[in-house]
Enzyme design. Structure first.
Site, short mmCIF file in Angstrom:
data_model
loop_
_atom_site.label_atom_id
_atom_site.label_comp_id
_atom_site.label_asym_id
_atom_site.label_seq_id
_atom_site.Cartn_x
_atom_site.Cartn_y
_atom_site.Cartn_z
N ASP A 1 7.71 -6.24 -8.79
CA ASP A 1 7.75 -5.03 -7.97
C ASP A 1 6.95 -5.29 -6.71
O ASP A 1 5.71 -5.29 -6.74
CB ASP A 1 7.17 -3.84 -8.75
CG ASP A 1 7.22 -2.55 -7.94
OD1 ASP A 1 7.56 -2.62 -6.72
OD2 ASP A 1 6.90 -1.49 -8.50
N ASP B 1 5.40 4.07 -6.69
CA ASP B 1 4.49 2.96 -6.39
C ASP B 1 3.32 2.83 -7.36
O ASP B 1 2.14 2.82 -6.97
CB ASP B 1 3.95 3.10 -4.95
CG ASP B 1 5.03 2.82 -3.91
OD1 ASP B 1 6.22 2.89 -4.26
OD2 ASP B 1 4.68 2.54 -2.76
N HIS C 1 -4.54 8.93 -5.57
CA HIS C 1 -3.15 9.37 -5.41
C HIS C 1 -2.62 10.12 -6.64
O HIS C 1 -1.57 10.75 -6.58
CB HIS C 1 -2.23 8.17 -5.17
CG HIS C 1 -2.53 7.44 -3.89
ND1 HIS C 1 -2.52 8.07 -2.66
CD2 HIS C 1 -2.88 6.15 -3.65
CE1 HIS C 1 -2.83 7.19 -1.73
NE2 HIS C 1 -3.06 6.02 -2.30
N ASP D 1 -10.49 5.33 2.35
CA ASP D 1 -9.34 4.49 2.03
C ASP D 1 -8.28 4.69 3.13
O ASP D 1 -8.23 5.75 3.75
CB ASP D 1 -8.78 4.93 0.67
CG ASP D 1 -7.65 4.04 0.16
OD1 ASP D 1 -7.92 3.22 -0.73
OD2 ASP D 1 -6.50 4.19 0.65
N HIS E 1 -5.15 5.05 2.82
CA HIS E 1 -4.06 5.94 2.40
C HIS E 1 -4.59 7.36 2.22
O HIS E 1 -5.77 7.56 1.92
CB HIS E 1 -3.47 5.47 1.07
CG HIS E 1 -2.89 4.09 1.12
ND1 HIS E 1 -3.60 2.99 0.71
CD2 HIS E 1 -1.68 3.65 1.53
CE1 HIS E 1 -2.84 1.90 0.85
NE2 HIS E 1 -1.67 2.28 1.37
N ASP F 1 -8.97 -0.82 1.96
CA ASP F 1 -7.74 -1.23 2.63
C ASP F 1 -7.75 -0.74 4.08
O ASP F 1 -6.85 -1.04 4.86
CB ASP F 1 -6.50 -0.73 1.88
CG ASP F 1 -6.67 0.67 1.32
OD1 ASP F 1 -7.57 1.41 1.80
OD2 ASP F 1 -5.91 1.04 0.41
N TYR G 1 -6.96 -4.66 -0.61
CA TYR G 1 -6.04 -5.66 -1.17
C TYR G 1 -6.16 -7.03 -0.54
O TYR G 1 -5.52 -7.97 -0.99
CB TYR G 1 -4.61 -5.11 -1.09
CG TYR G 1 -4.56 -3.74 -1.73
CD1 TYR G 1 -4.62 -3.61 -3.11
CD2 TYR G 1 -4.57 -2.58 -0.96
CE1 TYR G 1 -4.66 -2.36 -3.73
CE2 TYR G 1 -4.61 -1.33 -1.55
CZ TYR G 1 -4.65 -1.22 -2.93
OH TYR G 1 -4.70 0.00 -3.51
C1 X5A Z 1 -5.33 3.27 -4.11
C2 X5A Z 1 -4.37 2.74 -3.10
C3 X5A Z 1 -2.10 2.40 -2.40
C4 X5A Z 1 -0.71 2.53 -2.88
C5 X5A Z 1 0.24 1.94 -1.88
C6 X5A Z 1 1.66 2.05 -2.34
N1 X5A Z 1 -3.07 2.90 -3.35
N2 X5A Z 1 2.58 1.60 -1.35
O1 X5A Z 1 -4.78 2.15 -2.13
ZN ZN Z 2 -5.40 2.80 -0.28
#
Ligand code: X5A
Ligand code: ZN
Length: 676
Positions: free
Chosen positions: A22, A94, A137, A174, A176, A267, A307
């Site tokens: 994935d 995701d 999330h 973060d 996101h 990230d 990441y």
């Molecule tokens: C915790 C976090 C990111 C998910 C990305 C999915 N999640 N495309 O950084």
């Molecule tokens: Zn994130």
């Protein structure tokens, strides 16, 4: 005295991984935890932390933020076949499941709650939990974005329920949007949720309309949800700091949290394959430092994303080292925010204007609709760069940055110069004012101070102040404190000395009425900022700034609001962009600043110049001595209490200076120049 930093980590949380192909999930790997922890060990940081064990969360704790149906569904995953896991996974976005992820998810919550318990019972002052799976999330009845249970949302509910915490600030740095956290507290005014996130006008995952700046919260919770959308990639240190200075910190001080929880995803740092931002790992030292002055220092950082393993490990180290109290590195490359960031800042400030006194005077938004409806700007503009969504995963382009050098931790934290009759300060090294100054230095001092007849004793004290300066420059001490006979003379004297010793830029912050002779030095060698209660004449230099705040009865909370408005909106942005090598902080008697506000100022300024702060107090101000020393030694600073509206006169005075200076000092900007 509460001290110590908790670190919560358990290898067990590395024991699940993606079992099928994935592309969306392949970056969420067990090594994220192992490299972070290893880096903490290699830098000697893990060993300096208080090791707190993890535990399993109970059902009741999980149900603080999730539905029974969802919990029961996740409970079945350890017994599923690979095929069943894949099918189960498919109903969510995701995210992936694994036979051991439920176990790890319970440990991730348990780790977070152990951290909250350690901080709120006073076992430690602050701490970090290194956890997998992340949480921000996940929603009441849904896993999402690598997250199973919402660790931080549960922690906020838990803190309120079990520790009598009234107000919680959640800072989600973060890259996101933690939509799960937003949903959990949307109508709750006791939890202030702040998130910045890559958005690109709703083109970036999770592509939600409600991630934009106009989602401010609902009902009683209106104003308690703050979204800062990044509509370009490539955001830098300046962009992050601008948002802290002009959005988050003013609101956070007004809110006055009892606890700060950080959704600490990295990230948002350079090199990350998800974020594509350009902020360097050392920025997290500053973000952490700035938040540590809130809530009496009660800060819990909980890992979310991140990441790029190199960037992640460095950023985790920066965060933990700052929690431990080491001086932050000098912030690098602060060139001011980009246009796109300014647009976002302007929009957020305008959207929150109705809810926060500190934003009452905020500018109108540049456009009336939220950024989703606007035509997209040309790619490649500003410091954003074009992305090709299709090929992105194939070519993982190399980004390089310089690793922050290891931090200088001087052997002595605080040295003090005190008159003989003053009781020594606990924890401070006493510097004898009797050290014989060299004859030529005495002569220089005398020449410079001829108009003021200074006795021999005072001269020696002044000389000791200079000695403190030198010791800071040589990194023998981190900071210093001196009780001097006359503050304005001591400032002139120190400044004169600094001007002659060619090395460093010096930031002088003077809280008081008196005129200070600041000698015309080479432009830029010194930045002089005075906060007074007395009107001063017209100002022309970008290196000499005076802001006059209203005089009102001492300890009036309105004064504190005005003072903090000047500190957060004017002084800190100036100071960070100037990037001094030394900070000289002084106050004169009757300057009208209360002890709590003074401690805040002292604490915040220590994020600059690698913590090299020299504080001057005047003899007779012994009352301020202990508090100042405590702040210099890194004791938690007491909260100011919820701030009301700053007096309009103060806001005006600060605005006047901001307007005058923002072309020279870009971190002062709060509005975009152009409307497209
Ligand atoms: C915790 C976090 C990111 C998910 C990305 C999915 N999640 N495309 O950084
Ligand atoms: Zn994130």
């Amino acid at each position: 005295m509460k001290s110590g930093t908790a670190l919560i980590y358990d290898e067990e949380m590395t024991k699940y991984k993606l079992l099928w192909v994935d592309p969306a999930c392949k970056i969420e790997v067990p090594e994220r935890l192992t490299v972070s922890y290893k880096a903490l060990e290699e830098n000697g940081l893990a060993q300096r932390c208080v090791n707190v064990p993890v535990r399993q969360a109970t059902d009741a704790e999980i149900l603080l933020a999730h539905s029974e149906e969802y919990l029961e569904a996740v409970k079945k995953t350890p017994h599923m076949t690979l095929e069943e896991l894949m099918t189960f996974t498919q109903q969510y976005g995701d995210v992936y499941f694994h036979p051991n992820i439920y176990h790890c998810a319970k440990l991730a919550i348990g780790a977070t709650l152990q951290l909250v318990d350690s901080v709120l019972t006073g076992k430690v002052r602050n701490g970090m939990a290194l956890v997998r799976p992340p949480g921000h999330h996940s929603q009441r009845s849904a896993a999402n974005g690598f997250c199973v249970f919402n660790n931080v949302a549960i922690a906020a509910h838990y803190a309120k329920k079990h520790h009598n915490v009234k107000r919680v600030l959640i800072v989600d740095w973060d890259v996101h949007h933690g939509q799960g956290v937003q949903y959990s507290f949307e109508d709750d005014p006791s939890v202030l949720y702040f998130s910045w996130h890559r958005y690109e006008h709703q083109d970036f995952w999770p592509k939600l309309r409600e991630s934009d700046y106009d989602s401010v919260g609902k009902g009683k919770g209106a104003g308690f949800n703050i979204n800062v959308p990044w509509n370009k990639v490539g955001m830098e240190n300046s962009d992050y700091l601008s948002v802290f200075f002009h959005v988050l910190l003013p609101v956070a001080y007004e809110f006055c949290p009892d606890l700060v929880l950080v959704c600490a995803g990295f990230d948002s740092a350079i090199g990350d394959p998800e974020g594509h931002m350009c902020a360097t790992p050392d920025i997290f030292a500053h973000l952490t430092h700035l938040l540590m002055s809130l809530a009496g220092g009660r800060l819990c950082a909980v890992l979310e994303g991140g990441y790029n393993l190199t960037s992640l490990a460095q950023s985790v180290c920066q965060t933990v080292q700052t929690l431990l109290g080491d001086p932050a590195p000098q912030p690098s490359e602060l060139i001011g925010p980009c246009e796109s960031a300014l647009e976002s800042i302007q929009c957020v400030r305008a959207a929150h204007k109705p809810y926060w006194d500190c934003l009452k005077h905020a500018e109108a938004p540049p456009i009336s609709e939220p950024s989703t409806k606007r035509c997209k700007q040309t790619e490649g503009e500003g410091h954003g760069k074009a992305e090709d969504g299709e090929k992105e995963e194939e070519k993982e382009e190399m980004v390089v940055w310089q690793e922050s050098p290891s931090r200088l931790v001087p052997p002595s934290r605080t040295a003090a110069v005190l008159p003989a009759e003053v009781k020594p300060l606990e924890g401070c090294d006493l510097l004898e004012p009797s050290l014989a100054p060299a004859a030529d230095i005495l002569q220089t001092l005398r020449n410079n101070l001829l108009e003021k007849s200074v006795d021999e004793g005072s001269l020696k004290t002044l000389y000791s102040v200079i000695t403190l300066f030198e010791k800071m420059k040589k990194n023998e001490i981190r900071n210093g404190l001196a009780l001097v006979p006359h503050v304005p003379v001591a400032i002139s004297c120190a400044v004169k000395h600094a001007a002659e010793s060619l090395t460093n830029r010096v930031l002088v912050v003077f809280v008081g009425e008196e005129d200070v002779t600041t000698y015309s030095t080479e432009e830029g060698k010194m930045l002089f900022v005075q906060i007074s209660r007395r009107q001063s004449g017209e100002q022309k230099s970008q290196y000499k700034v005076s802001v006059c705040l209203k005089k009102s009865p001492p300890e009036d909370q309105r004064d504190v609001a005005g003072f903090m408005h000047a500190v957060l909106g004017l002084l800190l942005p100036l100071a960070y962009e100037y990037d001094p090598g030394l900070v000289l902080l002084a106050r004169s008697p009757g300057c009208g600043v209360g002890e709590a506000a003074w401690a805040q100022l002292t604490s915040l300024l220590q994020g600059l110049a690698q913590g090299h702060t020299l504080v001057l107090l005047q003899v007779g101000e012994e009352k301020a001595l202990r508090g100042t020393a405590a702040s210099l030694q890194g004791d938690p600073v007491p909260s100011l209490g919820p701030l009301g509206a700053p007096p309009p006169e103060d806001v005006e005075a600060v605005e006047r200076q901001r307007q005058r200076l923002q072309t020279s000092w870009k971190l002062l900007q709060t509005t975009a120049i152009s409307e497209k």
